[in-house]
Write an enzyme that holds these catalytic residues in place. Structure first.
Site: not given
Length: 485
Positions: A179, A253, A231-233, A386, A236, A287
């Site tokens: 995706k 990650e 992607g983003s925390t 971030e 995640g 990142c």
């Protein structure tokens, strides 16, 4: 201006009509104009893709049952087809997310074929392991493909990150439903064209673009055996919760707020190109970049002046121009996010020494000047969160002990770098920083070494042999003494 438009999705080894009628319009980051469109995937498309991947994994002549050398031949053909499309891939990525073309040629064009060849050779060399037992028998240790993989990738380095997942997954014998992010779909469809031309078996690779809701549907799909997400925390954490409930293996990650630690003997000017690549590459949209710069008080003004001079003199422009060092951000939304952090940095007391606004000569495109803040407290928002844009926070420290403490005082732990004229001193310092990866006078993700984070930067590793193991199950066959003989 002609646009790049697709009417079908790549599922089951063919271009197939989508389940719905919604479409994704793609805009050029430098001009804000529509440059293409693709069908937006729906849940029915994910169902079809997972079914196709399952048939390719479980059916007759299953991909995972092929001899590694046979899979290697297929993946080498895939690599060859990607290389035929290298220039177009780099150009599509550069237009979509603003990545300077010179960077795109390395990350998006050269890296994926390299990874396909690297991992397919690793699997060929891997083989079975036989261990003598302590109780009279022996054991056979097999590494078998984990199954159907749901791979979700972001927009910032779309092809490079895609193949952090695809290359080891396919080499190990897994099948994949990919995706891609809505912002960068044109490169994903070009990659699908390469897969089709290479003759990858039906269902081994499937591409269904969409937003977060579609990604969530893929993550919890009962036909998926493993999830790999970048992607983003925040996203995640949600994926980790789902996979934990399902007891589904997952690699995450996530975000970073890495430190670039300048020691008091560093020759920053002599390493300025490497410093740029470690802190501001890809318009700050990576990142692992060292966006917190730690500088010794004894040289603080000098370091601030050097970094501010670097940022002020970078060439801002069209990402398709080879002289461009800083292109636009990926979207208006992303620019607004970065500008909100710049405003926060000023209101919290940071001293703006470079940038801070939009380039005066750019009335179109989502550009932001490379920005440097001095006199930043380690607890300021721009030193903790971030930003994902070309914004650096320069933080002073008194001695190495304080530098280590500041470097480790973060929720993240993905990247980092140490800058010094003494390699032994730099390596000793690097060992004290709590992070998944760190570079000495540079930062490069080498394919042979594991990459990933600790703390809120994720779990699991990509690249290296460790990145292959993430897509394999270990099976032990216990042999009795008679069989052992």
């Amino acid at each position: 201006m002609s646009t790049i438009d697709y009417d079908k999705l790549y599922i089951g080894g063919e271009w197939r009509a989508p389940a719905g009628s919604a479409r994704i319009d793609v805009r050029a980051a430098a001009t804000e104009e529509i440059i293409g469109s693709v069908p937006e995937g729906a849940e029915g498309d994910i169902d079809a893709a997972v079914d196709a991947a399952r048939r390719a994994f479980d059916g007759p002549d299953a991909w995972g049952s092929w001899e590694p050398a046979r899979r290697q031949e297929a993946l080498h053909r895939f690599a060859d087809e990607l290389e035929k499309r290298a220039g177009e891939t780099a150009a599509r990525v550069a237009q979509q997310n603003g990545m300077p073309i010179v960077v795109a040629e390395q990350f998006e064009s050269a890296f994926p074929p390299l990874l396909l060849r690297y991992y397919s050779q690793l699997v060929v060399d891997q083989g079975e392991e036989r261990r003598p037992g302590m109780l009279g028998g022996s054991s056979v240790i097999r590494r078998e493909p984990i199954g159907v993989v749901g791979a979700i990738v972001p927009w910032n380095v779309p092809q490079g990150i895609t193949f952090l997942k695809l290359a080891p997954a396919l080499a190990s014998g897994c099948t994949v439903v990919l995706k891609p992010a809505p912002e960068t779909v044109l490169d994903a469809f070009l990659m699908a064209e390469a897969a089709l031309a290479a003759g990858l078996p039906e269902g081994v690779l499937n591409v269904v673009p969409g937003g977060r809701e579609l990604g969530a549907y893929l993550v919890e799909h009962p036909g998926v055996d493993k999830v790999s997400f970048t992607g983003s925390t925040a996203a995640g954490r949600a994926i980790a919760e789902t996979c934990g409930r399902l007891l589904r293996p997952v690699t995450l990650e996530l975000g970073g707020k890495s430190a670039a630690i300048v020691l008091d003997d560093a020759d920053l000017l002599g390493n300025i190109e490497s410093f740029f690549a470690s802190t501001l590459l890809n318009n700050g949209q990576i990142c692992w970049l060292g966006t917190r710069v730690l500088a010794p008080q004894s040289r603080y003004d000098e370091v601030v002046d050097t970094i501010s001079g670097l940022a002020s003199n970078l060439v801002i422009g069209d990402p398709l121009e080879r002289t461009t060092q800083i292109g636009p951000l990926v979207s208006q939304r992303q620019r607004e996010r970065v500008e909100s952090y710049i405003a926060k940095g000023s209101s919290d007391g940071g001293r703006l020494t470079a940038g801070g606004g939009r380039p005066a000569d750019r009335d179109r495109g989502w550009f932001v000047q490379p920005t440097v803040f001095a006199d930043v407290d380690p607890n300021h928002t721009i030193a903790q969160e971030e930003i994902f844009g070309p914004v650096l926070a320069v933080i002073p420290y008194r001695d190495e002990e304080e530098a280590v403490r500041i470097a480790n005082d973060t929720d993240y732990g993905l990247g980092g770098s140490v800058w010094t004229a003494d390699p032994e001193r730099g390596e000793a310092f690097a060992r004290k920083v709590r992070t998944g990866t760190i570079g000495l006078n540079h930062y490069v993700n080498d394919p042979t070494a594991p990459f990933g984070g600790i703390k809120s930067s994720g779990m699991g590793r990509e690249l290296g042999p460790e990145g292959l193991v993430a897509f394999q199950n270990l099976k032990t066959i216990y042999l009795p003494p008679a069989a052992a003989n």
